[in-house]
Design an enzyme around this catalytic site. Structure first.
Site, mmCIF file in Angstrom:
data_model
loop_
_atom_site.group_PDB
_atom_site.id
_atom_site.type_symbol
_atom_site.label_atom_id
_atom_site.label_comp_id
_atom_site.label_asym_id
_atom_site.label_seq_id
_atom_site.Cartn_x
_atom_site.Cartn_y
_atom_site.Cartn_z
ATOM 1 N N TYR A 23 -2.729 -5.997 -3.577
ATOM 2 C CA TYR A 23 -3.039 -7.337 -3.117
ATOM 3 C C TYR A 23 -3.786 -8.113 -3.837
ATOM 4 O O TYR A 23 -3.629 -9.416 -3.872
ATOM 5 C CB TYR A 23 -4.042 -6.855 -1.801
ATOM 6 C CG TYR A 23 -4.598 -7.959 -1.269
ATOM 7 C CD1 TYR A 23 -4.056 -9.105 -0.540
ATOM 8 C CD2 TYR A 23 -6.096 -8.363 -1.452
ATOM 9 C CE1 TYR A 23 -4.610 -9.910 -0.006
ATOM 10 C CE2 TYR A 23 -6.897 -9.332 -0.824
ATOM 11 C CZ TYR A 23 -6.224 -10.232 -0.108
ATOM 12 O OH TYR A 23 -6.701 -11.402 0.118
ATOM 13 N N GLU A 45 -8.050 -12.509 8.333
ATOM 14 C CA GLU A 45 -9.348 -12.844 8.202
ATOM 15 C C GLU A 45 -10.323 -12.723 9.307
ATOM 16 O O GLU A 45 -11.306 -12.242 9.535
ATOM 17 C CB GLU A 45 -9.623 -13.986 7.504
ATOM 18 C CG GLU A 45 -8.976 -14.265 6.009
ATOM 19 C CD GLU A 45 -9.718 -13.315 4.971
ATOM 20 O OE1 GLU A 45 -10.817 -12.944 5.276
ATOM 21 O OE2 GLU A 45 -9.331 -13.430 3.702
ATOM 22 N N TRP A 53 -12.435 -5.452 4.257
ATOM 23 C CA TRP A 53 -10.970 -6.035 3.948
ATOM 24 C C TRP A 53 -9.980 -4.774 3.937
ATOM 25 O O TRP A 53 -8.776 -4.932 4.244
ATOM 26 C CB TRP A 53 -10.999 -6.859 3.065
ATOM 27 C CG TRP A 53 -9.713 -7.507 2.668
ATOM 28 C CD1 TRP A 53 -8.775 -7.529 1.409
ATOM 29 C CD2 TRP A 53 -9.007 -8.478 3.545
ATOM 30 N NE1 TRP A 53 -7.691 -8.196 1.540
ATOM 31 C CE2 TRP A 53 -7.821 -8.765 3.043
ATOM 32 C CE3 TRP A 53 -9.415 -8.963 4.939
ATOM 33 C CZ2 TRP A 53 -6.856 -9.819 3.641
ATOM 34 C CZ3 TRP A 53 -8.424 -9.982 5.383
ATOM 35 C CH2 TRP A 53 -7.240 -10.025 4.833
#
Length: 200
Positions: A23, A45, A53
């Site tokens: 990522y 988000e 995350w």
């Protein structure tokens, strides 16, 4: 065996975590102008608010299936029956407010798209169409939010978006490349700053 040179990444990438490394290496900080991708990050988000995350990354493909491949037109048509169904889906974060927010935000997203031609045009207008490039040397220097993120979050709240405060907004700007917050020691920093050569 020959020594494999160590790749210098931002210090927030856990050692040996391939999902996070991929990522970081391929997506984080890359300028996004595609509305479908923008909406994907908006959903993820907002779902991440208050969580790590990495938790969201691990559930990303489940979110893709649950939210119609991040198609805002289809998500905007989801109903309370869909909310109830998704609350039973262990592959996503089962938070009723966040699920409802994703549906609400899809509707608001389409309103912005109608007004500006695309959501991307709206968001990029806050930085005059050009990424902000910071020069952080340590993680401690990275802010959780900035005046820019606060002003965007205020405008989006005025437009009816939910679960998109200044901290979530700043994370979104970092992820979608409106801000380059890779550490200067990271191999991605210069790659993202390299001027693009236009074909003649």
């Amino acid at each position: 065996m020959p020594n494999v040179p160590k790749i210098n990444r931002c210090a927030w990438v856990p050692e040996g975590n391939e999902l996070y490394a991929r990522y970081h290496d391929e997506e984080w900080g890359v300028p996004v102008t595609d509305d479908r991708k923008m909406f994907e990050f908006l959903v993820l988000e907002s779902a991440q608010a208050g969580l790590s995350w990495l938790t969201v990354l691990r559930k990303r493909e489940n979110y893709r299936l649950a939210f119609h491949q991040f198609n805002p037109e289809k998500v905007a048509k989801m109903t309370e029956r869909d909310v109830a169904r998704l609350l039973g889906n262990p592959g996503i974060i089962r938070n009723k407010q966040k699920i409802r927010a994703a549906i609400n935000n899809a509707k608001r997203f389409l309103e912005v798209k109608k007004e500006f031609g695309s959501f991307s045009k709206y968001l990029w207008s806050f930085v005059a169409g050009k990424p902000i490039v910071n020069r952080w040397r340590t993680l401690k220097q990275l802010p959780a939010k900035t005046p820019l993120a606060e002003s965007i979050a205020v405008d989006m709240k005025r437009r009816g978006f939910q679960f998109f405060g200044p901290t979530v907004c700043y994370a979104h700007l970092q992820a979608t490349g409106l801000i380059n917050d890779h550490l200067v020691s990271c191999f991605r920093y210069n790659k993202l700053n390299r001027p693009k050569v236009r074909a003649v």
